[in-house]
Design a protein around this motif. Structure first.
Motif, short mmCIF file in Angstrom:
data_model
loop_
_atom_site.label_atom_id
_atom_site.label_comp_id
_atom_site.label_asym_id
_atom_site.label_seq_id
_atom_site.Cartn_x
_atom_site.Cartn_y
_atom_site.Cartn_z
N ARG A 92 0.96 -1.20 -0.07
CA ARG A 92 -0.06 -0.13 -0.08
C ARG A 92 0.97 1.26 0.08
NH1 ARG A 92 -4.21 -1.36 4.86
NH2 ARG A 92 -4.50 -3.71 4.35
N ARG A 93 1.91 1.17 0.86
CA ARG A 93 2.82 2.21 0.87
C ARG A 93 3.47 2.72 -0.46
NH1 ARG A 93 9.09 1.84 2.59
NH2 ARG A 93 8.76 0.33 0.74
N ASN A 94 3.79 1.59 -1.22
CA ASN A 94 4.32 1.93 -2.67
C ASN A 94 3.29 2.55 -3.46
OD1 ASN A 94 6.84 0.68 -1.62
ND2 ASN A 94 6.55 -1.29 -2.68
N PHE A 95 2.12 2.01 -3.39
CA PHE A 95 0.97 2.41 -4.19
C PHE A 95 0.55 4.08 -4.16
CE2 PHE A 95 -3.48 3.42 -4.51
CZ PHE A 95 -3.71 3.62 -5.69
N ILE A 96 0.51 4.36 -2.65
CA ILE A 96 0.12 5.43 -2.30
C ILE A 96 1.15 6.63 -2.66
CG2 ILE A 96 0.69 5.43 0.16
CD1 ILE A 96 -1.96 7.08 0.64
N VAL A 97 2.17 6.30 -2.22
CA VAL A 97 3.47 7.32 -2.64
C VAL A 97 3.60 7.64 -4.14
CG1 VAL A 97 5.91 7.50 -2.46
CG2 VAL A 97 4.83 6.76 -0.59
N GLN A 98 3.52 6.56 -4.77
CA GLN A 98 3.65 6.73 -6.44
C GLN A 98 2.37 7.69 -6.63
OE1 GLN A 98 6.10 5.55 -8.56
NE2 GLN A 98 5.17 7.24 -9.64
N SER A 99 1.21 7.45 -6.37
CA SER A 99 -0.04 8.05 -6.57
C SER A 99 0.05 9.61 -6.15
CB SER A 99 -1.29 7.55 -5.90
OG SER A 99 -1.39 6.29 -6.28
N LEU A 100 0.75 9.67 -4.95
CA LEU A 100 0.55 11.18 -4.52
C LEU A 100 1.50 12.10 -5.35
CD1 LEU A 100 0.34 10.40 -0.77
CD2 LEU A 100 -1.53 11.63 -2.13
N ASP A 139 2.55 11.23 -8.36
CA ASP A 139 2.09 11.65 -9.71
C ASP A 139 1.05 12.68 -9.98
OD1 ASP A 139 3.67 9.70 -10.80
OD2 ASP A 139 2.18 8.02 -10.66
N MET A 140 0.19 12.83 -8.87
CA MET A 140 -0.68 13.88 -9.03
C MET A 140 -0.28 15.41 -8.54
SD MET A 140 -3.28 13.26 -5.70
CE MET A 140 -3.41 11.70 -6.09
N GLY A 141 1.17 15.45 -8.24
CA GLY A 141 1.82 16.75 -7.98
C GLY A 141 1.88 17.03 -6.66
N LEU A 142 1.66 16.18 -5.72
CA LEU A 142 1.98 16.33 -4.33
C LEU A 142 3.17 15.59 -3.92
CD1 LEU A 142 -1.91 15.98 -3.17
CD2 LEU A 142 -0.55 18.13 -3.55
N MET A 161 -8.85 12.12 -4.98
CA MET A 161 -7.80 13.29 -4.87
C MET A 161 -7.45 13.67 -6.14
SD MET A 161 -5.70 11.96 -1.40
CE MET A 161 -4.92 13.66 -1.29
N ARG A 162 -7.14 12.96 -7.17
CA ARG A 162 -6.69 13.41 -8.51
C ARG A 162 -7.91 14.31 -9.13
NH1 ARG A 162 -4.42 8.06 -8.97
NH2 ARG A 162 -6.40 7.16 -9.88
N HIS A 163 -8.91 13.86 -8.91
CA HIS A 163 -10.08 14.76 -9.42
C HIS A 163 -10.01 16.09 -8.75
CE1 HIS A 163 -14.29 16.22 -9.59
NE2 HIS A 163 -14.16 15.69 -11.08
N PHE A 164 -9.79 16.15 -7.28
CA PHE A 164 -9.63 17.33 -6.72
C PHE A 164 -8.63 18.12 -7.20
CE2 PHE A 164 -8.10 19.61 -2.92
CZ PHE A 164 -9.16 20.39 -2.38
N MET A 165 -7.22 17.62 -7.40
CA MET A 165 -6.26 18.32 -7.83
C MET A 165 -6.60 19.02 -8.90
SD MET A 165 -4.00 18.40 -5.34
CE MET A 165 -2.37 18.96 -6.42
N LYS A 166 -7.31 18.24 -10.14
CA LYS A 166 -7.50 18.79 -11.25
C LYS A 166 -8.49 19.94 -11.38
CE LYS A 166 -6.87 14.63 -14.17
NZ LYS A 166 -7.36 13.56 -14.91
N ASN A 167 -9.45 19.76 -10.41
CA ASN A 167 -10.15 20.66 -10.07
C ASN A 167 -9.64 22.01 -9.69
OD1 ASN A 167 -12.56 19.62 -11.37
ND2 ASN A 167 -13.38 19.03 -9.49
N LEU A 168 -8.56 21.99 -8.83
CA LEU A 168 -7.81 23.18 -8.37
C LEU A 168 -7.11 23.93 -9.16
CD1 LEU A 168 -6.25 21.71 -5.01
CD2 LEU A 168 -7.96 23.50 -5.13
#
Length: 388
Positions: free
Chosen positions: A299-307, A309-312, A381-388
């Motif tokens: 899970r760690r590997n997944f969430i770190v990569q995801s965050l 990738d979305m600019g966080l 969260m990706r959707h939230f970031m795009k809307n920002l």
């Protein structure tokens, strides 16, 4: 006209409520919420551990135990600490079973602090550290672990914060909320500061079993540091026993007996049922710990990569089950980010400033939830970031 009087003590009136609890309360009445805010395993306590508790009830073990805890549990803790932490404690005089690691922290501070004594509190840190120092009559002194050092406090920072009133330093490694973990070399440098100034290290090691890519080291196991360390741990995280409220504290005899006196008056003893469960967990729970740790690593590997990738930008944690992404690029402070994310996407994260002022500009995301929930949370969260 009657004079309005508050019967609350001033230090309680001025005590701020938990920043974590605030966001849990905000979700009341909301549906379809995914929480990345809770510091609690999503696993159920292993069945053999639950069964041991049930059996203890069926066999009538419903009385008080010794104040320090069941002798056989303290013996099992001593064996476990010797095996995993590589430090030996006398189960009769140097180990106390507590109501979670939280009580252990509380009685450790109350046992060692005189009014006005200073405690170096490494931030970002768990929300209770500074308030508990204050409630024990001490003065918390913030020492900020910086992002550029991967949230690992530097020995020179601690050295610079020491005054004639400094009594102890409080350190959590692996850390909540950042997941950072001090290396042995870094710990030895910090230990040198403690030795030089005759300071105690109150070491919160509740996440010791949740280490992913390196070997674990305890401050108490460093050369000459057992006498200056209070080692605190418990069963909540590694055996998914949060609701059982079971922890322990290990320290040299004089310190341990001082903490036991406070424990006797305030608590009497930890839950008998929970102690029987904890004993079973220590005897036959290592495979369950390993399975949970493997899942957390994925899970760690997944969430770190995801965050990332979305600019966080997100530091890859070495332990615990938290990530601490930087949200400064959004232009929002951490509390505004968390509030808007909650209302727009029904995802709960904790503002970084809940863990001290050094946490501003970050949010804590726990990955102690299922992979399917994490995947959906990252999508939102990706959707939230795009809307920002």
């Amino acid at each position: 006209m009657a004079i309005k009087t508050s019967y609350l003590a001033k230090h309680v009136r001025t005590l701020k409520p938990s920043g974590i609890r605030k966001f849990f309360d905000a979700t009341a009445g909301m549906t379809d919420v995914i929480s990345l805010g809770v510091g609690e395993p999503d696993f159920v306590t292993p069945w053999n551990v639950r069964e041991a508790a049930i059996l203890s009830l069926e066999e009538g073990f419903t009385s008080y135990t010794a104040n320090a805890g069941l002798p056989e549990l303290r013996e099992a803790i001593a064996r476990y600490v010797d095996d995993y932490y590589c430090v030996s404690y006398d189960p009769e005089s140097e180990i106390t079973v507590t109501v979670g690691a939280s009580e252990a922290i509380d009685i450790a501070l109350r046992a060692v602090l005189d009014p006005g004594d200073e405690v170096l509190v490494v931030e970002p840190c768990f929300v209770s550290y500074a308030p508990l120092v204050s409630l024990a009559g001490g003065v918390p002194v913030s020492v900020k672990a910086k992002r550029e050092h991967d949230f690992k406090v530097q020995a020179r920072q601690l050295e610079a914060a020491v005054t004639g009133r400094t009594k102890a330093m409080m350190i959590c490694s692996p850390n909540n909320p950042t997941g950072s973990m001090l290396s042995r070399a870094e710990m030895e440098q910090i230990a040198a500061v403690a030795k030089k100034h005759h300071l105690l290290i109150i070491s919160d090691e509740i996440y010791a079993e949740l280490v992913y890519d390196d070997l674990y080291t305890s401050f108490a196991a460093l050369n000459g540091m057992k006498e200056q360390t209070i080692l605190i741990s418990g069963f909540s995280k590694d055996l998914a026993m949060t609701g059982w409220r079971l922890g322990f504290v290990c320290a040299p005899r004089e310190l341990s007996q001082g903490m036991l006196k406070i424990h006797q008056y305030a608590i009497m003893c930890a839950s008998t049922m929970a102690q029987h469960a904890g004993l079973e967990g220590l005897r036959h729970g290592r495979s369950d710990m390993a399975d949970m740790r493997k899942s957390y690593r994925q899970r760690r590997n997944f969430i770190v990569q995801s965050l990332n990738d979305m600019g966080l930008p997100c530091y890859k944690p070495e332990g615990a089950f938290y990530t601490f992404p930087n949200i400064e690029a959004t232009g929002l402070d951490s509390e505004t980010f968390a509030t808007r994310l909650l209302h727009a996407e029904r995802v709960v994260v904790v503002p970084g400033n809940a863990f001290g002022s050094s946490g501003e500009g970050f949010v804590r995301c726990s990955y102690a939830t299922s992979m399917s929930q994490l995947q959906e949370a990252m999508k939102r969260m990706r959707h939230f970031m795009k809307n920002l």
